[in-house]
Structures are given as structure tokens and as C-alpha cells.
Write a protein that holds these residues in place. Structure first.
Motif, PDB file in Angstrom:
ATOM      1  N   MET A   1       0.875  -1.285   0.348  1.00 46.94           N
ATOM      2  CA  MET A   1      -0.272   0.315  -0.127  1.00 46.94           C
ATOM      3  C   MET A   1       0.591   1.340   0.213  1.00 46.94           C
ATOM      4  SD  MET A   1      -3.445  -0.736   2.841  1.00 46.94           S
ATOM      5  CE  MET A   1      -2.321  -0.414   3.953  1.00 46.94           C
ATOM      6  N   THR A   2       0.237   1.940  -0.610  1.00 50.22           N
ATOM      7  CA  THR A   2       1.266   3.655  -0.464  1.00 50.22           C
ATOM      8  C   THR A   2       0.265   4.984  -0.229  1.00 50.22           C
ATOM      9  OG1 THR A   2       2.442   2.245  -2.766  1.00 50.22           O
ATOM     10  CG2 THR A   2       1.990   5.069  -2.466  1.00 50.22           C
ATOM     11  N   GLN A   3       0.046   4.968   0.200  1.00 52.40           N
ATOM     12  CA  GLN A   3       0.306   6.167   1.823  1.00 52.40           C
ATOM     13  C   GLN A   3       0.531   7.512   0.821  1.00 52.40           C
ATOM     14  OE1 GLN A   3      -2.687   6.363   3.518  1.00 52.40           O
ATOM     15  NE2 GLN A   3      -2.726   4.376   4.413  1.00 52.40           N
ATOM     16  N   ILE A   4      -0.568   8.504  -0.085  1.00 53.83           N
ATOM     17  CA  ILE A   4       0.036   9.707  -0.452  1.00 53.83           C
ATOM     18  C   ILE A   4      -0.543  10.979   0.710  1.00 53.83           C
ATOM     19  CG2 ILE A   4       0.264  11.707  -1.856  1.00 53.83           C
ATOM     20  CD1 ILE A   4       1.286   8.981  -3.185  1.00 53.83           C
ATOM     21  N   ASP A   5       0.583  11.600   1.373  1.00 57.34           N
ATOM     22  CA  ASP A   5       0.495  12.499   2.154  1.00 57.34           C
ATOM     23  C   ASP A   5      -0.647  13.756   1.366  1.00 57.34           C
ATOM     24  OD1 ASP A   5       0.247  15.037   3.309  1.00 57.34           O
ATOM     25  OD2 ASP A   5       2.495  15.370   3.946  1.00 57.34           O
ATOM     26  N   PRO A   6      -1.369  14.002   1.911  1.00 57.18           N
ATOM     27  CA  PRO A   6      -2.444  15.089   1.022  1.00 57.18           C
ATOM     28  C   PRO A   6      -1.764  16.232   0.501  1.00 57.18           C
ATOM     29  CG  PRO A   6      -3.650  14.192   3.278  1.00 57.18           C
ATOM     30  CD  PRO A   6      -2.316  13.680   3.111  1.00 57.18           C
ATOM     31  N   ALA A   7      -1.564  16.983   2.008  1.00 57.73           N
ATOM     32  CA  ALA A   7      -0.659  18.007   1.724  1.00 57.73           C
ATOM     33  C   ALA A   7       0.508  18.180   1.063  1.00 57.73           C
ATOM     34  CB  ALA A   7      -0.153  18.289   3.132  1.00 57.73           C
ATOM     35  N   ALA A   8       1.401  17.167   0.737  1.00 58.39           N
ATOM     36  CA  ALA A   8       2.513  17.572  -0.151  1.00 58.39           C
ATOM     37  C   ALA A   8       2.000  17.919  -1.955  1.00 58.39           C
ATOM     38  CB  ALA A   8       2.653  16.397  -0.182  1.00 58.39           C
TER      39      ALA A   8
ATOM     40  N   ALA B   1      10.756  21.004 -11.323  1.00 57.93           N
ATOM     41  CA  ALA B   1       9.022  20.540 -10.449  1.00 57.93           C
ATOM     42  C   ALA B   1       8.873  19.750  -9.601  1.00 57.93           C
ATOM     43  CB  ALA B   1       8.068  20.683 -11.332  1.00 57.93           C
ATOM     44  N   MET B   2       9.250  18.768  -9.583  1.00 56.74           N
ATOM     45  CA  MET B   2       9.397  17.592  -9.307  1.00 56.74           C
ATOM     46  C   MET B   2       9.779  17.731  -7.476  1.00 56.74           C
ATOM     47  SD  MET B   2       9.555  13.555 -11.101  1.00 56.74           S
ATOM     48  CE  MET B   2       8.813  14.148 -12.077  1.00 56.74           C
ATOM     49  N   GLU B   3      10.369  17.945  -7.357  1.00 60.30           N
ATOM     50  CA  GLU B   3      11.263  18.538  -5.574  1.00 60.30           C
ATOM     51  C   GLU B   3      10.534  18.541  -4.231  1.00 60.30           C
ATOM     52  OE1 GLU B   3      14.630  21.021  -3.031  1.00 60.30           O
ATOM     53  OE2 GLU B   3      13.588  21.562  -5.166  1.00 60.30           O
ATOM     54  N   GLY B   4       9.859  17.759  -3.697  1.00 55.87           N
ATOM     55  CA  GLY B   4       8.628  17.708  -2.594  1.00 55.87           C
ATOM     56  C   GLY B   4       7.642  16.910  -3.183  1.00 55.87           C
ATOM     57  N   VAL B   5       7.508  16.293  -4.006  1.00 56.44           N
ATOM     58  CA  VAL B   5       5.958  15.798  -5.229  1.00 56.44           C
ATOM     59  C   VAL B   5       6.287  14.057  -4.515  1.00 56.44           C
ATOM     60  CG1 VAL B   5       5.340  15.211  -6.992  1.00 56.44           C
ATOM     61  CG2 VAL B   5       5.569  17.386  -6.329  1.00 56.44           C
ATOM     62  N   GLU B   6       5.296  13.567  -4.265  1.00 54.92           N
ATOM     63  CA  GLU B   6       4.966  12.426  -3.847  1.00 54.92           C
ATOM     64  C   GLU B   6       4.594  11.747  -5.246  1.00 54.92           C
ATOM     65  OE1 GLU B   6       3.580  11.413   0.322  1.00 54.92           O
ATOM     66  OE2 GLU B   6       4.977  12.649   1.530  1.00 54.92           O
TER      67      GLU B   6
ATOM     68  N   VAL C   1      10.347  11.413 -17.413  1.00 51.61           N
ATOM     69  CA  VAL C   1       9.674  12.164 -16.164  1.00 51.61           C
ATOM     70  C   VAL C   1      10.063  10.841 -14.941  1.00 51.61           C
ATOM     71  CG1 VAL C   1       7.335  11.729 -15.741  1.00 51.61           C
ATOM     72  CG2 VAL C   1       7.325  12.878 -17.557  1.00 51.61           C
ATOM     73  N   LEU C   2      10.618   9.688 -16.008  1.00 50.70           N
ATOM     74  CA  LEU C   2      10.554   8.510 -14.600  1.00 50.70           C
ATOM     75  C   LEU C   2      11.979   8.616 -14.453  1.00 50.70           C
ATOM     76  CD1 LEU C   2       8.422   4.978 -16.330  1.00 50.70           C
ATOM     77  CD2 LEU C   2       7.878   6.872 -14.599  1.00 50.70           C
ATOM     78  N   ALA C   3      12.792   8.177 -14.888  1.00 52.00           N
ATOM     79  CA  ALA C   3      13.983   9.574 -15.272  1.00 52.00           C
ATOM     80  C   ALA C   3      14.571  10.628 -13.888  1.00 52.00           C
ATOM     81  CB  ALA C   3      15.173   9.551 -15.967  1.00 52.00           C
ATOM     82  N   SER C   4      13.321  11.209 -14.190  1.00 49.38           N
ATOM     83  CA  SER C   4      13.170  12.556 -12.610  1.00 49.38           C
ATOM     84  C   SER C   4      11.852  11.907 -11.383  1.00 49.38           C
ATOM     85  CB  SER C   4      12.560  13.818 -13.382  1.00 49.38           C
ATOM     86  OG  SER C   4      13.231  14.562 -14.520  1.00 49.38           O
ATOM     87  N   VAL C   5      11.890  10.941 -11.732  1.00 49.18           N
ATOM     88  CA  VAL C   5      11.026  10.138 -10.449  1.00 49.18           C
ATOM     89  C   VAL C   5      12.186   9.579  -9.548  1.00 49.18           C
ATOM     90  CG1 VAL C   5       9.542   8.396  -9.518  1.00 49.18           C
ATOM     91  CG2 VAL C   5       8.977  10.624 -11.573  1.00 49.18           C
ATOM     92  N   ASN C   6      13.046   8.910 -10.648  1.00 46.02           N
ATOM     93  CA  ASN C   6      14.115   8.305 -10.067  1.00 46.02           C
ATOM     94  C   ASN C   6      15.174   9.230  -9.355  1.00 46.02           C
ATOM     95  OD1 ASN C   6      13.247   5.608 -10.428  1.00 46.02           O
ATOM     96  ND2 ASN C   6      14.300   5.140 -12.195  1.00 46.02           N
ATOM     97  N   ALA C   7      15.263  10.000 -10.042  1.00 48.30           N
ATOM     98  CA  ALA C   7      16.268  10.841  -9.447  1.00 48.30           C
ATOM     99  C   ALA C   7      15.973  12.058  -8.045  1.00 48.30           C
ATOM    100  CB  ALA C   7      16.737  11.762 -10.077  1.00 48.30           C
TER     101      ALA C   7
ATOM    102  N   ASP D   1      14.186  12.185  -4.600  1.00 50.95           N
ATOM    103  CA  ASP D   1      14.139  10.887  -3.439  1.00 50.95           C
ATOM    104  C   ASP D   1      12.032  10.962  -2.300  1.00 50.95           C
ATOM    105  OD1 ASP D   1      15.708   9.566  -3.412  1.00 50.95           O
ATOM    106  OD2 ASP D   1      17.090  10.697  -1.955  1.00 50.95           O
ATOM    107  N   SER D   2      11.138  11.415  -3.171  1.00 54.05           N
ATOM    108  CA  SER D   2       9.865  12.647  -1.926  1.00 54.05           C
ATOM    109  C   SER D   2       9.249  11.178  -3.235  1.00 54.05           C
ATOM    110  CB  SER D   2       9.236  13.790  -2.087  1.00 54.05           C
ATOM    111  OG  SER D   2      10.371  13.261  -3.748  1.00 54.05           O
ATOM    112  N   VAL D   3       9.094  11.417  -3.937  1.00 50.47           N
ATOM    113  CA  VAL D   3       8.279  10.064  -5.146  1.00 50.47           C
ATOM    114  C   VAL D   3       7.842   9.191  -4.344  1.00 50.47           C
ATOM    115  CG1 VAL D   3       7.658   9.070  -7.317  1.00 50.47           C
ATOM    116  CG2 VAL D   3       8.378  11.866  -6.941  1.00 50.47           C
ATOM    117  N   LYS D   4       6.565   9.049  -4.228  1.00 52.15           N
ATOM    118  CA  LYS D   4       5.631   7.091  -4.051  1.00 52.15           C
ATOM    119  C   LYS D   4       5.186   6.797  -5.212  1.00 52.15           C
ATOM    120  CE  LYS D   4       6.053   8.810   1.243  1.00 52.15           C
ATOM    121  NZ  LYS D   4       4.898   8.906   1.868  1.00 52.15           N
ATOM    122  N   ARG D   5       4.176   8.028  -6.181  1.00 49.78           N
ATOM    123  CA  ARG D   5       3.509   6.652  -7.306  1.00 49.78           C
ATOM    124  C   ARG D   5       3.700   7.737  -8.121  1.00 49.78           C
ATOM    125  NH1 ARG D   5      -2.326   4.664  -4.926  1.00 49.78           N
ATOM    126  NH2 ARG D   5      -0.672   2.864  -4.796  1.00 49.78           N
TER     127      ARG D   5
END
Length: 349
Positions: A1-8, A77-82, A114-120, A122-126
Motif C-alpha cells: 500500500m502507498t500512502q500519499i500525503d494529501p498536503a504534498a 518541479a518534482m522536488e517534494g512531490v509524492e 519523466v521516470l528518470a526524474s522520478v528515480n532522481a 526521493d520524495s516520489v512514491k507513486r
């Protein structure tokens, strides 16, 4: 299960697009903070609807420059994004001069970037990826009348035959390979049929818009192919993306299709609401005639042979059961889409 912070903040790629604009709007209405990528945030025209959403939700929508073919452009743009919702991909039908450059490269390389940026990041969960029913099957004849499900894969499209379905298929397969090569984030894919319904902007260019324009330009007056299409409302597609992102148990592929209708049925739905216009088809054109004139419409005779006259059905029960999506009736979607075309001056009242 993947919990996404609704405030992120949530990142939506291709934020000015037809589907993405509704995703952005619904996220904002849900109280989320949104970052939307566009190719040029300073563009004078085409982003008015996003600026209006930003004004209506102060401080919760920002636009960020990124291009599908520009490696690393999505990372800032991905910094801090889950949660990343990746919708950006070309949707062109008809005469495509260079399918590799116009369809496959943006879909495949864009997804990889896009997925290379996701891999780079750390905050991204899904990651929720917009795929399509065309990644499930290529031609209508492939399924032999049985309902298409998430277990199916398109195995018949190529660069020379059905290049758009081919581009969506190879991009999704690559996305799954990238996702399975790591363990920090998970991937969910959404598979809409033909997406119709009111648009938030007249600037979107897609096969969805092109399909409905045929009901305004007299090209169907003498008859319409016996062609069946899966149709789904753009607002339901947007909600499916968001729900898939925030449902911890969501996983795998989700087929999002309200119903299957013929081109003639679409014409009859429009006639019931807007009168018997000459632009609305009244009869089925013989398949031989459709095949003969196919090149004039930007289609191949192989496409006509393998799709016209073949029944089609989709099973979206998993999406309803696991994501709780109750699809709008197709007649409502088609009628509201055409009314929007009238309001925008793209069709006569």
C-alpha cells in the motif's frame, strides 16, 4: 500500500492538455496543491484556463517549464512531490507524416525522461500514467467480440500500422520495466477509451477533438462507417487518475470506459438533442466504399478492413469496484461535448 500525503504538492505533466486540465481543476477543488508542467509558462495564449484556475485557488497552482524530449527538465518541479500524474503524450489521428518523430519518440522518450526524474527524486512514491485502451488491443478484429480487460496487451500495432496505438503500447511497457527495476515508487496506469466531454480550453489539439469535428464538417453526411468506439467522459477519466493516485491499495492497470457506441449512434444522440442537421450521419456507408475512400480521410485500407464492422466491448468493472468510479452515460457526455463546441464557436447552434 502507498500512502500519499494529501498536503504534498501533486505534479501533473502536460498540464494544459484536455484530460490534464480537468485533473488540475479537480485536484484544486479537492483542496490539493498542484504543480503543472507546460512547455512554455510564458505563452501568451493557450494557458488562460490554467491562469483562471490559479486565480480561483490562490497559492495552490504553479506552472513549470518542461519538455518531453528535454532530459531532466521535469526534475526541478518534482522536488517534494509524492504523486506524479503523467498525462503528457501526443494524440494524433489521420495523416501522420513521421510516426516515429510525431508519436513514438515523444511517448517513449517522454515517459523515460519523466521516470528518470522520478528515480532522481526521493520524495516520489507513486506515478499514475495515462495509457489507453489502444495499449490493450490494436484492431477491433483482434478481440473477436469478447470484452477487453486489463489483462490484454496490444500485440498487432506497428510503426507502419496503427502507429498511435503502437506508441502508447511501447511507452507503457517501458514504464512498467522502469518501475519494476526499483522498489521506492509504484506505478498505476489508466486506460481510457475515446475521451469526450466539455473541454476547459479551445487550445487543446487531440484525436478526441478531431473525431467530433467530423460531425460538423459534412464529411459524414452521405454515410458513416460501421465503426465502434469505446467512449468515456473526460471528467470521469480525470477522477480516475486522482483516485488511483490517492487510493493506497490501487495497483496495476485500470480500464476506464463508459460504453461502446457506433459512429451512427453518436450521430443519433446528437440529432436527438440538436435536431437533424445535415452534418449528422443518417446511414451506414458500405464497407467497400469506406475502404475505397480511406486514403482521402488519412486512413489505410488495412485499418478499415480490420476495424470497420467488427464488434467491440470493454470491461471496466475493476475500475468501478476498486476506484469507485461511476461513469456518466455516454449520451450525456456526447451532448455536453457538442454543446461546448457550439459555445466555443466550433459548431453552429
Amino acid at each position: 500500500m502507498t500512502q500519499i500525503d494529501p498536503a504534498a504538492p501533486v505534479l501533473v505533466t502536460g498540464g494544459s492538455g484536455y484530460v490534464a486540465s480537468w485533473i488540475v481543476r479537480q485536484l484544486l477543488e479537492d483542496g490539493r496543491t498542484v504543480r503543472a508542467t507546460v512547455r512554455n509558462p510564458q505563452k501568451p495564449k493557450g494557458l488562460e484556463h490554467l491562469h483562471a484556475l490559479s486565480d480561483a485557488h490562490p497559492g495552490r497552482l504553479t506552472l513549470h517549464q518542461a519538455d518531453l524530449l528535454d532530459q531532466g527538465s521535469f526534475t526541478p518541479a518534482m522536488e517534494g512531490v509524492e504523486l506524479v500524474i503523467h498525462t503528457a503524450s501526443p494524440f494524433l489521428l489521420g495523416k501522420v507524416k513521421d510516426p516515429q518523430a510525431q508519436l513514438v519518440d515523444p511517448a517513449l522518450d517522454g515517459t523515460r525522461n519523466v521516470l528518470a526524474s522520478v528515480n532522481a527524486t526521493d520524495s516520489v512514491k507513486r506515478v499514475v500514467l495515462t495509457s489507453s485502451v489502444v495499449a490493450l488491443h490494436g484492431d477491433n478484429c483482434d478481440v473477436k467480440g469478447r470484452p477487453v480487460t486489463e489483462a490484454d496487451w496490444n500485440t498487432t500495432s506497428t510503426l507502419d500500422h496503427q502507429p498511435y496505438p503502437y506508441s502508447k503500447t511501447v511507452a507503457e511497457k517501458d514504464a512498467w520495466a522502469i518501475a519494476e527495476a526499483q522498489e521506492r515508487w509504484d506505478l498505476v496506469t489508466i486506460h481510457p477509451g475515446l475521451v469526450l466531454g466539455p473541454a476547459l480550453t479551445t487550445s487543446s489539439v487531440s484525436g478526441s477533438m478531431d473525431t467530433m469535428k467530423h460531425f460538423t464538417d459534412y464529411s459524414l453526411t452521405l454515410g458513416v462507417p460501421k465503426l465502434y468506439l469505446g467512449v468515456v467522459d473526460v471528467r470521469d477519466v480525470a477522477r480516475a487518475h486522482i483516485t488511483a493516485g490517492f487510493t493506497p491499495e490501487a495497483k496495476g492497470r485500470y480500464l476506464t470506459n463508459a460504453d461502446t457506441v457506433s459512429m451512427l449512434a453518436i450521430g443519433r444522440i446528437l440529432a436527438a438533442s440538436f435536431g437533424n442537421k445535415l452534418t449528422f450521419p443518417r446511414m451506414i456507408a458500405p464497407k467497400a466504399a469506406v475502404k475505397l475512400s480511406a486514403p482521402l480521410a488519412g486512413l489505410t485500407r488495412e485499418y478499415v478492413e480490420k476495424n470497420v464492422g467488427h464488434p467491440l466491448a470493454y470491461d471496466s468493472s475493476r475500475t468501478t469496484a476498486e476506484l469507485g468510479i461511476e461513469f456518466r452515460p455516454v449520451a450525456e457526455t456526447i451532448t455536453e461535448h457538442y454543446q461546448q463546441m457550439i459555445d466555443d464557436g466550433l459548431a453552429k447552434a
